[in-house]
Every structure is written in C-alpha cells, then in structure tokens.
Design a protein around this motif. Structure first.
Motif, PDB file in Angstrom:
ATOM      1  N   THR A  49     126.429  29.941  21.360  1.00 46.51           N
ATOM      2  CA  THR A  49     126.170  31.211  20.812  1.00 46.51           C
ATOM      3  C   THR A  49     126.667  31.731  19.133  1.00 46.51           C
ATOM      4  O   THR A  49     125.064  31.448  19.249  1.00 46.51           O
ATOM      5  N   VAL A  50     127.354  31.120  19.544  1.00 48.70           N
ATOM      6  CA  VAL A  50     127.730  31.975  17.636  1.00 48.70           C
ATOM      7  C   VAL A  50     127.654  30.638  16.908  1.00 48.70           C
ATOM      8  O   VAL A  50     126.832  30.627  15.990  1.00 48.70           O
ATOM      9  N   PHE A  51     127.481  29.634  16.898  1.00 49.00           N
ATOM     10  CA  PHE A  51     126.800  28.622  16.170  1.00 49.00           C
ATOM     11  C   PHE A  51     125.109  28.520  16.518  1.00 49.00           C
ATOM     12  O   PHE A  51     124.745  28.216  14.947  1.00 49.00           O
ATOM     13  N   LEU A  52     124.536  28.773  17.438  1.00 44.30           N
ATOM     14  CA  LEU A  52     122.742  28.558  17.492  1.00 44.30           C
ATOM     15  C   LEU A  52     122.469  29.648  16.987  1.00 44.30           C
ATOM     16  O   LEU A  52     121.521  29.949  16.087  1.00 44.30           O
ATOM     17  N   ALA A  53     123.139  30.512  16.716  1.00 42.37           N
ATOM     18  CA  ALA A  53     122.853  32.260  16.518  1.00 42.37           C
ATOM     19  C   ALA A  53     123.111  32.026  14.780  1.00 42.37           C
ATOM     20  O   ALA A  53     121.947  33.123  13.762  1.00 42.37           O
ATOM     21  N   ALA A  54     124.341  31.250  14.293  1.00 43.93           N
ATOM     22  CA  ALA A  54     124.227  31.002  12.415  1.00 43.93           C
ATOM     23  C   ALA A  54     123.250  30.257  12.221  1.00 43.93           C
ATOM     24  O   ALA A  54     122.900  30.566  11.092  1.00 43.93           O
ATOM     25  N   MET A  55     122.750  29.321  12.828  1.00 42.37           N
ATOM     26  CA  MET A  55     121.312  28.365  12.698  1.00 42.37           C
ATOM     27  C   MET A  55     119.856  29.449  12.809  1.00 42.37           C
ATOM     28  O   MET A  55     119.574  29.012  11.937  1.00 42.37           O
ATOM     29  N   ILE A  56     119.526  30.042  13.424  1.00 45.27           N
ATOM     30  CA  ILE A  56     118.669  30.794  13.573  1.00 45.27           C
ATOM     31  C   ILE A  56     118.926  31.321  12.321  1.00 45.27           C
ATOM     32  O   ILE A  56     117.912  32.405  11.550  1.00 45.27           O
ATOM     33  N   ALA A  57     119.668  32.262  11.949  1.00 46.86           N
ATOM     34  CA  ALA A  57     120.367  33.361  10.391  1.00 46.86           C
ATOM     35  C   ALA A  57     119.901  32.563   9.293  1.00 46.86           C
ATOM     36  O   ALA A  57     119.048  33.055   8.468  1.00 46.86           O
ATOM     37  N   LEU A  58     120.277  30.750   9.212  1.00 48.23           N
ATOM     38  CA  LEU A  58     120.672  30.946   7.673  1.00 48.23           C
ATOM     39  C   LEU A  58     118.873  29.911   8.156  1.00 48.23           C
ATOM     40  O   LEU A  58     118.347  30.078   6.871  1.00 48.23           O
ATOM     41  N   SER A  59     118.113  29.676   8.582  1.00 50.31           N
ATOM     42  CA  SER A  59     116.423  29.211   9.668  1.00 50.31           C
ATOM     43  C   SER A  59     115.402  30.171   8.997  1.00 50.31           C
ATOM     44  O   SER A  59     115.041  29.684   8.397  1.00 50.31           O
ATOM     45  N   ARG A  60     115.619  31.362   9.332  1.00 47.48           N
ATOM     46  CA  ARG A  60     114.952  32.654   7.973  1.00 47.48           C
ATOM     47  C   ARG A  60     113.637  32.862   9.249  1.00 47.48           C
ATOM     48  O   ARG A  60     112.468  32.751   8.887  1.00 47.48           O
ATOM     49  N   VAL A  61     114.126  31.599   9.998  1.00 49.69           N
ATOM     50  CA  VAL A  61     112.418  32.460  11.094  1.00 49.69           C
ATOM     51  C   VAL A  61     112.538  33.034  11.695  1.00 49.69           C
ATOM     52  O   VAL A  61     114.253  33.838  12.709  1.00 49.69           O
ATOM     53  N   PRO A  62     111.469  34.061  12.191  1.00 49.10           N
ATOM     54  CA  PRO A  62     111.929  35.395  12.755  1.00 49.10           C
ATOM     55  C   PRO A  62     112.609  35.242  14.846  1.00 49.10           C
ATOM     56  O   PRO A  62     111.860  33.748  14.865  1.00 49.10           O
ATOM     57  N   VAL A  63     113.625  35.444  14.731  1.00 48.69           N
ATOM     58  CA  VAL A  63     113.984  35.816  16.319  1.00 48.69           C
ATOM     59  C   VAL A  63     112.803  35.623  17.235  1.00 48.69           C
ATOM     60  O   VAL A  63     113.260  35.265  18.136  1.00 48.69           O
ATOM     61  N   SER A  64     111.937  36.950  17.217  1.00 48.59           N
ATOM     62  CA  SER A  64     111.052  36.613  18.441  1.00 48.59           C
ATOM     63  C   SER A  64     110.037  35.230  18.256  1.00 48.59           C
ATOM     64  O   SER A  64     109.449  35.256  19.077  1.00 48.59           O
TER      65      SER A  64
END
Length: 267
Positions: A49-64
């Motif tokens: 979860t931590v790894f995936l959350a970090a990748m989502i944050a780095l991608s700058r793609v909206p979480v929604s």
C-alpha cells in the motif's frame, strides 16, 4: 460506467513517472504484480500500500481519476469476495442453511480483494503515464530476444498498442450510441437479466459495425503509408536509459526484496 474505464487511457502530466523509460515501467509493473502474490499477510500488504501510494503521488494523476476505474470491476470484485467468504472451509463464524461464513474465508476474501484492486490500479499507473507509442516501443524492445525463434515481435507489439489505443475510442463510441438509443426509447436498466441482455442488441450491433469500420479505415491508412511490418524499420525516438531509470530499478528491487523477506519469514 463506460467513462469509468481508465485502463488503456493516457493522462498527460509533468511527473517523474511520465519521464521514465517505458521498459522500466513495464518491468516495474511486472515486479509489483509478482509481489502481490508473495504477500499473504496484512502487514505485507501494508508495505504494498505504501509503495503503491508513493507511485500514485509521483505520477501526479488525480487519485479520483485513478480509482474511478475500479467501478468497472465492482461486480467481479463482489463475486470474488463472496465466493471466497462462503466457499472457503474453516472455522465457522455464521451459518444460514448451506452458506457458511468462515474466518479463513474472510481472510482469503480480504487478500483477494486487495490483490485485484492493486492489480488494476498498478496496471493503470503504467498506461496512464505512458503513451501508446511508448508502450509499443518498450514492449517491442523487451521482446526482441524472441526474434531469434522467429516470433513476430513487432507485429505483436503493434497489435497490443492498437488495442490499447482503441479502448478509450470504443468507450466513447459506446457512450454516444447508448445515449442515442436511450433518446429513442431504449431501456438498459429495467427487467431481468435476460431482458437486459436482449436490450443490449441495439447497442452492440452499431458498436461492432463502427469497430469494423474503424479497423478497415486503419488498415487502409497503414497500407497507404506503405506499412509492411517491422522488418527494416527504425525508431524516430530510440529508447535510452537515463539515471532516473536506474534509480527506479533500484527502488523496485528493494521493494521486491522486502516482499520476499516478508514471504520467507511469514510476516
């Protein structure tokens, strides 16, 4: 529902993941998928979860926007969870007739739900941060050793790229046809499962006709541009590894090593 399918779409943004080599993202996604099957306890999934959350944050793609694609697999997710909850033998927590809810079933259902959700989100990160052309070039380069056994690598990569490129186009076409049929009185919501299936006929027929027409137009366009496969073709933008790609490989390998340690020690 149609617009909720994000797999295969590209989201333009200025992020380090967008600038990574497509081969790095392919291999990283593959290692992430492997790690999901190495973890079997919730502390292990917390690391994922931590790894995936970090990748989502780095991608700058909206979480929604990222999690919107989960709506498309909600039914599959629900069926998977239900089957694991009631069909896994173990210590019975609740029973109604032949239905038995077990502790082991709850644990297995939780693990399967997490794996399915993370598989979709992890794959979406790769497609959302990589253009179809980059996906084609990266896949073709990774499969290049198969040319020695006469595997049509370029053609396979091209087909996958075209399929990914057509996903958002077909989704948009489906949405337009559905709205047009609803305006003409079509009903896609009410009735039993057989009535709903019969109601899809006025949607599927024009959709298939449109898909075949687009495929024919694409084939004619490729022939008009003298496309004859990958033999002798060169890339306009050759792929080259940068320092950030090696850093990404290092981070991914560390994450995979942690997942292996968790698996061996049973954490």
């Amino acid at each position: 529902m149609i617009r909720d399918i994000t797999l295969g779409q590209y989201y333009p943004a200025e992020s380090i993941l967008h600038r990574l080599d497509p081969r790095t993202k392919f291999i990283g996604t593959l290692l992430f998928v492997i790690s999901l099957f190495l973890f079997h306890t919730f502390p292990g999934y917390a690391v994922a979860t931590v790894f995936l959350a970090a990748m989502i944050a780095l991608s700058r793609v909206p979480v929604s926007f990222m999690f919107r694609g989960l709506k498309a697999i909600f039914v599959i997710l629900l069926i998977t969870v239900a089957f694991n909850m009631f069909l896994t033998p173990g210590r019975v927590l609740w029973q109604l007739g032949f239905l038995k809810l077990t502790y082991e079933g709850l644990m297995q259902a939780g693990r399967m739900a997490i794996r399915l959700i993370y598989l979709v989100v992890g794959s979406s990160i790769m497609t959302l941060t990589t253009t179809p052309n980059q996906l084609t070039d990266g896949l073709e380069d990774l499969m290049r050793p198969l040319k020695r056994v006469h595997v049509p690598v370029h053609e396979i990569a091209m087909m996958m790229s075209i399929a990914l490129r057509f996903i958002p186009i077909l989704m948009e076409e489906t949405d337009k046809i559905m709205k047009a049929q609803i305006a003409r009185g079509a009903d896609f919501e009410t009735g039993n499962i057989f009535q709903k299936a019969r109601g899809l006929v006025p949607l599927l027929v024009p959709l298939f006709i449109s898909a075949f027409r687009r495929a024919n137009d694409l084939a004619m366009a490729m022939e008009a541009r003298c496309y004859h496969g990958g033999e002798g073709r060169t890339q306009m933008k050759p792929l080259r590894y940068r320092w950030r790609d090696f850093v990404a490989y290092g981070v991914t390998l560390v994450y995979l090593a942690v997942s292996i340690v968790f698996r061996v020690k049973g954490i």
